[in-house]
Write a protein that holds these residues in place. Structure first.
Motif, PDB file in Angstrom:
ATOM      1  N   VAL A 214       0.840  -1.203   0.000  1.00  0.00           N
ATOM      2  CA  VAL A 214       0.000   0.000   0.000  1.00  0.00           C
ATOM      3  C   VAL A 214       0.876   1.255   0.000  1.00  0.00           C
ATOM      4  O   VAL A 214       0.550   2.243  -0.670  1.00  0.00           O
ATOM      5  N   THR A 215       1.987   1.237   0.708  1.00  0.00           N
ATOM      6  CA  THR A 215       2.877   2.406   0.682  1.00  0.00           C
ATOM      7  C   THR A 215       3.475   2.609  -0.709  1.00  0.00           C
ATOM      8  O   THR A 215       3.710   3.751  -1.126  1.00  0.00           O
ATOM      9  N   ASP A 216       3.703   1.506  -1.442  1.00  0.00           N
ATOM     10  CA  ASP A 216       4.164   1.654  -2.832  1.00  0.00           C
ATOM     11  C   ASP A 216       3.113   2.394  -3.660  1.00  0.00           C
ATOM     12  O   ASP A 216       3.439   3.268  -4.476  1.00  0.00           O
ATOM     13  N   LEU A 217       1.839   2.048  -3.448  1.00  0.00           N
ATOM     14  CA  LEU A 217       0.755   2.713  -4.182  1.00  0.00           C
ATOM     15  C   LEU A 217       0.658   4.188  -3.796  1.00  0.00           C
ATOM     16  O   LEU A 217       0.351   5.042  -4.632  1.00  0.00           O
ATOM     17  N   LEU A 218       0.921   4.486  -2.524  1.00  0.00           N
ATOM     18  CA  LEU A 218       0.846   5.871  -2.059  1.00  0.00           C
ATOM     19  C   LEU A 218       1.976   6.734  -2.608  1.00  0.00           C
ATOM     20  O   LEU A 218       1.893   7.955  -2.585  1.00  0.00           O
ATOM     21  N   GLN A 219       3.031   6.103  -3.078  1.00  0.00           N
ATOM     22  CA  GLN A 219       4.139   6.860  -3.666  1.00  0.00           C
ATOM     23  C   GLN A 219       3.930   7.115  -5.155  1.00  0.00           C
ATOM     24  O   GLN A 219       4.747   7.785  -5.784  1.00  0.00           O
ATOM     25  N   GLU A 220       2.827   6.586  -5.710  1.00  0.00           N
ATOM     26  CA  GLU A 220       2.487   6.839  -7.108  1.00  0.00           C
ATOM     27  C   GLU A 220       1.439   7.947  -7.188  1.00  0.00           C
ATOM     28  O   GLU A 220       0.673   8.149  -6.242  1.00  0.00           O
ATOM     29  N   PRO A 221       1.386   8.680  -8.286  1.00  0.00           N
ATOM     30  CA  PRO A 221       0.371   9.745  -8.413  1.00  0.00           C
ATOM     31  C   PRO A 221      -1.038   9.163  -8.395  1.00  0.00           C
ATOM     32  O   PRO A 221      -1.348   8.233  -9.157  1.00  0.00           O
ATOM     33  N   PRO A 223      -5.437  10.324  -7.579  1.00  0.00           N
ATOM     34  CA  PRO A 223      -6.385  11.386  -7.231  1.00  0.00           C
ATOM     35  C   PRO A 223      -6.474  11.544  -5.716  1.00  0.00           C
ATOM     36  O   PRO A 223      -6.225  10.588  -4.967  1.00  0.00           O
ATOM     37  N   ALA A 224      -6.848  12.725  -5.273  1.00  0.00           N
ATOM     38  CA  ALA A 224      -6.869  13.018  -3.839  1.00  0.00           C
ATOM     39  C   ALA A 224      -7.778  12.058  -3.077  1.00  0.00           C
ATOM     40  O   ALA A 224      -7.434  11.596  -1.985  1.00  0.00           O
ATOM     41  N   ALA A 225      -8.952  11.749  -3.644  1.00  0.00           N
ATOM     42  CA  ALA A 225      -9.885  10.851  -2.958  1.00  0.00           C
ATOM     43  C   ALA A 225      -9.289   9.448  -2.812  1.00  0.00           C
ATOM     44  O   ALA A 225      -9.468   8.785  -1.786  1.00  0.00           O
ATOM     45  N   THR A 226      -8.582   8.997  -3.844  1.00  0.00           N
ATOM     46  CA  THR A 226      -7.937   7.684  -3.786  1.00  0.00           C
ATOM     47  C   THR A 226      -6.834   7.674  -2.740  1.00  0.00           C
ATOM     48  O   THR A 226      -6.690   6.711  -1.976  1.00  0.00           O
ATOM     49  N   THR A 227      -6.051   8.748  -2.684  1.00  0.00           N
ATOM     50  CA  THR A 227      -4.977   8.840  -1.691  1.00  0.00           C
ATOM     51  C   THR A 227      -5.533   8.751  -0.279  1.00  0.00           C
ATOM     52  O   THR A 227      -4.970   8.065   0.585  1.00  0.00           O
ATOM     53  N   LYS A 228      -6.662   9.419  -0.027  1.00  0.00           N
ATOM     54  CA  LYS A 228      -7.267   9.363   1.302  1.00  0.00           C
ATOM     55  C   LYS A 228      -7.680   7.945   1.659  1.00  0.00           C
ATOM     56  O   LYS A 228      -7.467   7.470   2.782  1.00  0.00           O
ATOM     57  N   ARG A 229      -8.283   7.242   0.708  1.00  0.00           N
ATOM     58  CA  ARG A 229      -8.697   5.865   0.968  1.00  0.00           C
ATOM     59  C   ARG A 229      -7.485   4.966   1.202  1.00  0.00           C
ATOM     60  O   ARG A 229      -7.516   4.070   2.051  1.00  0.00           O
ATOM     61  N   LEU A 230      -6.412   5.208   0.458  1.00  0.00           N
ATOM     62  CA  LEU A 230      -5.203   4.406   0.643  1.00  0.00           C
ATOM     63  C   LEU A 230      -4.577   4.662   2.017  1.00  0.00           C
ATOM     64  O   LEU A 230      -4.076   3.727   2.669  1.00  0.00           O
ATOM     65  N   VAL A 233      -6.560   2.656   4.473  1.00  0.00           N
ATOM     66  CA  VAL A 233      -6.157   1.241   4.425  1.00  0.00           C
ATOM     67  C   VAL A 233      -4.817   1.070   5.141  1.00  0.00           C
ATOM     68  O   VAL A 233      -4.633   0.124   5.925  1.00  0.00           O
ATOM     69  N   ALA A 234      -3.877   1.976   4.881  1.00  0.00           N
ATOM     70  CA  ALA A 234      -2.562   1.899   5.525  1.00  0.00           C
ATOM     71  C   ALA A 234      -2.693   2.006   7.044  1.00  0.00           C
ATOM     72  O   ALA A 234      -2.017   1.285   7.787  1.00  0.00           O
ATOM     73  N   ALA A 235      -3.562   2.911   7.503  1.00  0.00           N
ATOM     74  CA  ALA A 235      -3.755   3.082   8.947  1.00  0.00           C
ATOM     75  C   ALA A 235      -4.311   1.801   9.576  1.00  0.00           C
ATOM     76  O   ALA A 235      -3.847   1.352  10.632  1.00  0.00           O
ATOM     77  N   GLU A 236      -5.305   1.201   8.929  1.00  0.00           N
ATOM     78  CA  GLU A 236      -5.899  -0.022   9.467  1.00  0.00           C
ATOM     79  C   GLU A 236      -4.896  -1.171   9.465  1.00  0.00           C
ATOM     80  O   GLU A 236      -4.805  -1.945  10.430  1.00  0.00           O
ATOM     81  N   LEU A 237      -4.125  -1.297   8.394  1.00  0.00           N
ATOM     82  CA  LEU A 237      -3.135  -2.370   8.321  1.00  0.00           C
ATOM     83  C   LEU A 237      -2.017  -2.164   9.337  1.00  0.00           C
ATOM     84  O   LEU A 237      -1.556  -3.113   9.982  1.00  0.00           O
ATOM     85  N   SER A 265      -3.824   7.669   9.779  1.00  0.00           N
ATOM     86  CA  SER A 265      -5.240   8.011   9.994  1.00  0.00           C
ATOM     87  C   SER A 265      -5.447   9.519   9.925  1.00  0.00           C
ATOM     88  O   SER A 265      -6.498   9.984   9.461  1.00  0.00           O
ATOM     89  N   LYS A 266      -4.455  10.277  10.371  1.00  0.00           N
ATOM     90  CA  LYS A 266      -4.563  11.737  10.272  1.00  0.00           C
ATOM     91  C   LYS A 266      -4.560  12.168   8.817  1.00  0.00           C
ATOM     92  O   LYS A 266      -5.339  13.047   8.410  1.00  0.00           O
ATOM     93  N   GLU A 267      -3.689  11.546   7.997  1.00  0.00           N
ATOM     94  CA  GLU A 267      -3.657  11.869   6.567  1.00  0.00           C
ATOM     95  C   GLU A 267      -4.965  11.463   5.889  1.00  0.00           C
ATOM     96  O   GLU A 267      -5.379  12.095   4.917  1.00  0.00           O
ATOM     97  N   ALA A 268      -5.615  10.424   6.402  1.00  0.00           N
ATOM     98  CA  ALA A 268      -6.900   9.991   5.847  1.00  0.00           C
ATOM     99  C   ALA A 268      -8.051  10.870   6.327  1.00  0.00           C
ATOM    100  O   ALA A 268      -9.163  10.770   5.806  1.00  0.00           O
ATOM    101  N   GLY A 269      -7.802  11.720   7.330  1.00  0.00           N
ATOM    102  CA  GLY A 269      -8.862  12.560   7.878  1.00  0.00           C
ATOM    103  C   GLY A 269      -9.898  11.765   8.655  1.00  0.00           C
ATOM    104  O   GLY A 269     -11.056  12.174   8.756  1.00  0.00           O
ATOM    105  N   ASP A 270      -9.491  10.614   9.227  1.00  0.00           N
ATOM    106  CA  ASP A 270     -10.420   9.715   9.916  1.00  0.00           C
ATOM    107  C   ASP A 270     -10.158   9.782  11.421  1.00  0.00           C
ATOM    108  O   ASP A 270      -9.376   9.000  11.975  1.00  0.00           O
ATOM    109  N   LYS A 271     -10.831  10.699  12.112  1.00  0.00           N
ATOM    110  CA  LYS A 271     -10.614  10.871  13.547  1.00  0.00           C
ATOM    111  C   LYS A 271     -11.092   9.679  14.379  1.00  0.00           C
ATOM    112  O   LYS A 271     -10.421   9.283  15.330  1.00  0.00           O
TER     113      LYS A 271
END
Length: 382
Positions: A214-221, A223-230, A233-237, A265-271
């Protein structure tokens, strides 16, 4: 000097006690460590590295070697002890990192969060075996833990909130489809179910491997909404990797994953997810005999998610608050928190549950079990 991995002169060098401690426990001689460093450097293509016993002695005396030596030492000691030994654990400075940044006090920025998770999960994955260092590894506690975690409350800057969409030409290679994202999220749910059924030891590497992907995916360009979801996922994992590490006794590793999960989780905006991660950190502090720290973490979780956490999540936080008070020997506050947990849970409607998967384990039976633990702990302390 560079060919030997030296870090320049320092008129006020002090012996590197952290590196010295790891070195003594390893049982290696200076010559053996030098040979292993040279061998690993050649594997990395760093053929200019030529270390000898005098160079190792200088590192022990306080000289800070240049990259890739710190990373090589991290890998060698990790393999030796069967537990992630980060560069900062060796008293060395990681590349591209300010000297003051160490342990759990990490920068609260997206790119650095991704880099930290990627590096730590990579180091974890390379271990050939699992080992236990017990109390010989230091965990952050007290102000060194609480103060960095309080920065979770600091609002993300407007510039970070409104990152522009990457141009279409830049995102062709890495852009994820919605079905792919859905699959990633469902895989995380599956890992959580495995952990509930089998315990932490059996599936931990699979979770860490998925986190690294997932961190590999986050290092690729993306969309903002996709980055938040990733990031979610990273926070949960990362939280799950932390919990599995806790489950098998790798306490420093667990704490590191929890901290990284909170950053994600902070980057995902999920308090609410962040508050859940803080509750896991609180549970670990109770287990380690530090209920004061546990209470600070729970209060931080409650305050940070006060306007958005569901009744189920709030009830779980009250139950953990009761556990902390019980272990502090405060019966009045413990009983009040137990009542708050039960009263809040009465607002949970099982037939119309909007809660995410990570909190659905907290059923009424789980609540009663947690409160029973609080009264048991209170009896032991009293």
């Amino acid at each position: 000097m560079g060919g030997n991995g030296g870090g320049g002169t320092n008129a006020e060098k002090r012996p590197n006690e952290l590196l010295g401690s790891w070195f003594v426990r390893s049982g290696w001689s200076k010559g053996e460590l030098a040979r292993q460093v040279n061998r690993r450097a050649r594997q990395l293509g760093a053929n200019h590295i030529s270390t000898d016993t005098s160079r190792v002695r200088r590192w022990l005396d306080g000289e800070n070697p240049r990259e890739p030596i710190p990373r090589i030492l991290s890998e060698l000691f990790s393999e030796r002890f069967g537990c992630v030994v980060a560069v900062e654990d060796l008293g060395l400075r990681a590349a591209h990192q300010a000297p003051s940044v160490s342990g759990v006090d990490l920068p609260w920025t997206g790119p650095q969060t991704v880099a930290q998770i990627s590096e730590y999960s990579r180091s974890d994955l390379m271990l050939a075996r699992r080992g236990f260092l017990g109390s010989s590894l230091a965990l952050a506690a007290g102000p060194a833990l609480i103060e960095p975690m309080q920065r979770w409350l600091v609002p993300t800057s407007l510039a970070q909130q409104e990152e522009p969409e990457p141009p279409a030409s830049a995102r062709r290679g890495g852009r994820l489809s919605k079905p792919e994202l859905d699959l990633l999220e469902s895989t995380t749910v599956m890992f959580r179910q495995w952990d509930a059924q089998c315990g932490g030891g059996l599936r931990r590497k699979a979770v860490v491997g998925q986190l690294h992907e997932v961190t590999d995916l986050l290092q690729e360009p993306q969309p903002a909404a996709t980055t938040k979801r990733l990031f979610k996922v990273a926070a949960e994992l990362a939280e799950l990797a932390g919990w599995m590490s806790y489950d098998v006794g790798l306490q420093p590793t667990a704490q590191k994953y929890f901290v990284l999960a909170l950053h994600a989780s902070k980057e995902a905006g999920d308090k609410p997810l962040g508050s859940y991660i803080l509750s896991s950190m609180s549970r670990q502090m109770i287990h380690l005999g530090r209920p004061d720290d546990a209470l600070e973490l729970i209060h931080l979780a409650q305050y940070g998610s006060r306007d958005c956490a569901s009744p189920r999540t709030q009830s779980m936080l009250y139950a953990m608050e009761a556990r902390a008070y019980a272990n502090m020997g405060q019966p009045g506050k413990c009983k009040r928190a137990v009542r708050m947990a039960e009263d809040t849970f009465s607002d949970v409607h099982e037939w119309d549950d909007p809660d995410p998967d990570w909190i659905r384990f907290f059923s009424q039976a789980e609540l009663y079990g947690e409160n029973s633990h609080s009264y048991r702990d209170l009896a032991y302390v009293a």
